[in-house]
Design an enzyme around this catalytic site. Structure first.
Site: not given
Length: 860
Positions: A34, A69, A209
């Site tokens: 990740t 993680t 976003c």
């Protein structure tokens, strides 16, 4: 290793890329990378891909443990809905847990077996099973209460490291200013057997976003607003009453009492959910514009998580960069509505009492009682109010000034039913009136639809005029507007345009204009028209009536039938065609998005023209259902189409699935970065955006995001934020030291040949994630340096715009470099040889400490 080879040879360990083996597997550990982007937002695409494959073969009794993680909430917010999509339930049919990875590559003292394993499950049983699995191979297992706790354990460990590295980095700068060797200070302090843990300075530590014009649907105290996400966040950030925080170039805001339209992936239902956090930030990476075959578009950052409905009926989460042609996106077909048995009523008297209580131009007229019948009780109030006026005239016109009415109503000296009152303005030719209480029923809803499609409002001095303009042939629509205005006791006039073939109904009423413009906020012209917010929670019948007014006013019904000649295999043929569609056009971007949501909430799913704001409806069954919305002239065209239709075809642009539909992706284009906006929604972690497209929460930004969250609870995480600021400044600090050292030799960073030694994030491993070398190299290149690197563990460096290959560490290359910068202290390096061959060495890791003081070595 020998151990791995022995296990493979014994048949106890097998590597495969075939996920179908999961059918026979009881436990699954997800240990995928990740990586963090430069902006510190986690790339969870590997988790999503792994979960997608596991879902295909998930069976009862399986245990799935995520070790990668990631940010708190990933296990339950992202993985759980995907795994449950086929009907199996976490904690019941299968088991789900998180256990943070704890490894220290190259550490001879601590290995997998003797590092305590933290485990947090979705349920106590999940935790128990996961702990039982790990206890077979690990000395100590520590259960915690939830997956979120386990996820946050890893975050605390990383934050602990970040804060302490920040502290020692600042100490390095201080020691440098004072002429003190920071490495010597740390080594001396490390001899204390308690209360101190040594950390060492370095060049830094490493680590989505929507575009501003995308729409969201926000419910607050004033109803459901249709807003561009950029406008909404900017308005919030400029408001003194909004809780907000500036974190570097990121603006975070906390809306008060705000919800957004959201989709529950498990129950397949829509509802309004609380908005936790919103943000805006500059973004220089790639954007993805996803377009569908029916003409919808949405622009997001490349790592924004989207929802995809796969062939098995499972709703998956997939990053925008992984969306492909043919994928199907879910769109909303539902608006959560309040169950009302009676129409909403707008009390103009209540509005005036709040906004214009002393308005001297408005009078209250009684229609069912005569006020002179109560003159004895009224006299004291009349004498006080009308000192220089013959108050008996009030009896003659049976009306009272607005301010006097409120006083008498408060005194309760006569029976008053506001529904039986009229509000009046002007006298003689300028006289106007309107009912004091307006019922938002089906007839009034259709009138609003006509206004939104054919109306406008002009304000001249104190006069407000509302107009409805129709084609002169649309007499049935004109008559319907007249009938509705008559019901409201509203006076109007009609004039025929000498320029256009149109009739215009004009209402010269300040109160009617105020109702449309200020109370319902419909807009004043074709560019800013919008549907009143109450309709997004209102009854289906009134929503249908409003849509009917919109379509009757501005939609066109296109019907074509006939014969077409064509040639095939040198033979002449004739085929008959009979087609129809409905097209609705509006110049208002907000009304455009609202019309999409309104029609979809009624079961009518449009497609869209790509070059103009036009909504189109196709398909025999859909057009049949929409036919009652039209007046006779347009309905006749549809009836003609139905009568001549032989083969009934449905639209192939969408597929319905109860409360939602799916549309097919046509293309994914790469767009340049821009300012982007994010939203985090509670519980469901989804929200509805432009065209009704359902998308997932934006991925939160780095550990500082959590410091913002606790700040909302009245606590400011100063250590985390300060440590981040210090650590981010270290690459620039090292470059300044490099520049000063080069200046001493008559050179500058610009055009200097810089050899970076080691680009892995830690010594003796082959991982560049979170490596400080990335930012360091990028900043050097921006300053004009010619950068190369050597790392025996990293042959190619393709990261954050860097595309370099490791150069051999030869004498000629080292001597040719103006400076060698040690970023990662791999043990294989011969530092004595390196220093002897280099013109200048910048040692950021104290790797040359055993060599003593050297004139060509500059330490951090």
């Amino acid at each position: 290793t020998k151990e791995v080879k022995a296990l493979v040879k014994a048949g106890k360990l097998r590597a495969t890329t075939d996920f179908s083996v999961l059918r026979k597997i009881d436990t699954i550990n997800i240990c995928v990378p990740t990586p963090l982007r430069k902006s510190k937002d986690p790339d969870i695409s590997y988790i999503l891909a792994a979960t997608k494959e596991i879902t295909k073969y998930l069976h009862k009794g399986q245990l799935i443990i995520l070790e990668s993680t990631t940010y708190p909430g990933t296990t339950e917010e992202v993985m759980q809905p995907m795994l449950e999509a086929k009907g199996l339930k976490a904690g019941c049919d299968f088991h789900l847990a998180f256990s943070p990875e704890r490894v220290d590559p190259g550490n001879p003292q601590f290995n997998t077996k003797n590092i305590t394993k933290v485990v947090g499950g979705y349920s106590p049983r999940c935790t128990e099973l996961a702990a039982a699995l790990y206890s077979q191979a690990i000395d100590k297992v520590l259960p915690v209460s939830s997956t979120r706790v386990a996820e946050t354990v890893k975050l605390l460990e990383n934050t602990f490291r970040s804060v302490n590295i920040g502290l020692v980095n600042e100490m390095a700068i201080i020691c440098n200013k004072l002429g003190i060797n920071v490495w010597e200070v740390i080594d001396a302090a490390a001899t204390k057997p308690f209360g101190f843990m040594p950390f060492y300075p370095g060049p830094g530590i490493g680590g989505h976003c929507l575009a501003a014009d995308e729409y969201i649907f926000v419910k607050n105290d004033t109803g459901v607003q249709t807003l561009k996400i950029g406008d909404y966040v900017n308005n919030l950030s400029n408001s003194d009453s909004t809780l907000k925080h500036q974190l570097r170039d990121i603006t975070l805001v906390k809306p008060q009492n705000a919800q957004t339209l959201s989709f529950d992936m498990e129950n397949k239902t829509f509802s309004y959910k609380d908005i936790n956090i919103m943000s805006k930030r500059a973004y220089n990476g790639e954007m993805k514009r996803i377009s569908t075959t029916d003409g919808r578009k949405i622009t997001v950052t490349d790592k924004h998580p989207m929802l995809v409905h796969d062939a098995d009926g499972i709703i998956q989460i997939r990053l925008a960069q992984d969306i492909q042609q043919g994928d199907r996106l879910p769109i909303s077909l539902a608006l959560p509505t309040e169950k009302k048995t009676a129409p909403v009523e707008i009390d103009l008297l209540e509005y005036l009492k709040t906004h214009l209580p002393q308005d001297k131009t408005t009078r209250v007229k009684f229609t069912t009682i005569k006020i002179k019948d109560f003159k004895q009780k009224l006299y004291p109030y009349l004498r006080k109010y009308a000192k220089n006026y013959n108050y008996k005239d009030y009896f003659l016109v049976n009306s009272l000034p607005l301010a006097l009415f409120y006083e008498i109503e408060q005194a309760d000296i006569m029976p008053i039913n506001r529904k039986e009152l009229l509000l009046c303005n002007g006298r003689g030719p300028s006289y106007s009136q309107i009912k004091a209480v307006i019922a938002i029923d089906e007839k009034f809803s259709r009138l609003l639809g006509y206004f939104l499609s054919e109306g406008c409002i002009t304000v001249e001095k104190k006069a407000i005029r509302s107009r409805f303009t129709f084609n002169r042939d649309e007499q049935d629509l004109i008559q319907e507007v007249e009938t509705t205005l008559d019901r409201l006791a509203i006076k109007y006039s009609i004039y025929k345009s000498k320029i256009d073939y149109a009739d215009c109904l004009k209402v010269s009423s300040k109160l009617f204009g105020m109702l449309l413009k200020d109370i319902l906020k419909c807009g004043t012209n074709c560019y800013n028209m919008q549907i009143p917010s109450l309709f997004f929670e209102y009854t289906e019948s009134c929503r249908s009536a409003l849509l009917s007014g919109l379509l009757r006013g501005d939609a066109g019904v296109n019907h074509r039938k006939g014969e077409m000649a064509y040639t095939k295999n040198n033979k002449e043929y004739t085929s008959k065609y009979n087609t129809a569609n409905i097209e609705y056009f509006t110049s208002s971007p907000t009304l455009y998005q609202q019309a999409v949501m309104l029609s979809q909430s009624l079961g009518f799913i449009p497609s869209f023209k790509t070059n103009m704001p036009t909504i189109r409806f196709f398909g025999h069954q859909q057009l049949k259902s929409m036919s009652p919305l039209f007046n006779e002239s347009k309905k006749a065209k549809l009836d003609n189409y139905f009568e001549n239709n032989v083969k009934i075809l449905s639209s192939k642009k969408f597929k319905k699935h109860d409360s939602f539909a799916t549309v097919e992706v046509k293309a994914v284009e790469t767009m340049p970065g821009q300012e982007v906006y994010s939203m985090e929604v509670a519980d469901t972690n989804t929200f509805v955006s432009s065209y009704g497209i359902v998308t997932h929460n934006c991925i939160p930004l780095d550990p500082h995001y959590l410091s913002w969250r606790v700040r909302l609870e009245g606590y400011e995480a100063k250590f985390i934020e300060l440590a981040g600021q210090i650590n981010r400044s270290m690459p620039e600090y090292v470059i300044n030291k490099l520049n000063d050292s080069l200046n001493d030799k008559g050179k500058s960073v610009k055009n200097a040949k810089i050899l970076v030694l080691g680009v892995a994030y830690k010594n003796d491993i082959n991982d560049v994630r979170e490596s400080p070398a990335i930012d360091f190299i990028n900043q050097l290149r921006k300053k004009g340096a010619k950068v190369s690197y050597h790392d025996p563990f990293i042959a190619d460096l393709g990261h954050e715009g860097i595309n370099l290959k490791s150069v051999p560490l030869t004498e000629s290359i080292v001597k040719a470099a103006d400076a060698v910068v040690i970023i990662t202290e791999h043990k294989v390096f011969n530092y004595k040889w390196l220093v002897s061959k280099s013109r200048l060495v910048i040692d950021t890791r104290n790797a040359t400490k055993s060599l003593g003081k050297r004139n060509n070595v500059v330490k951090l």
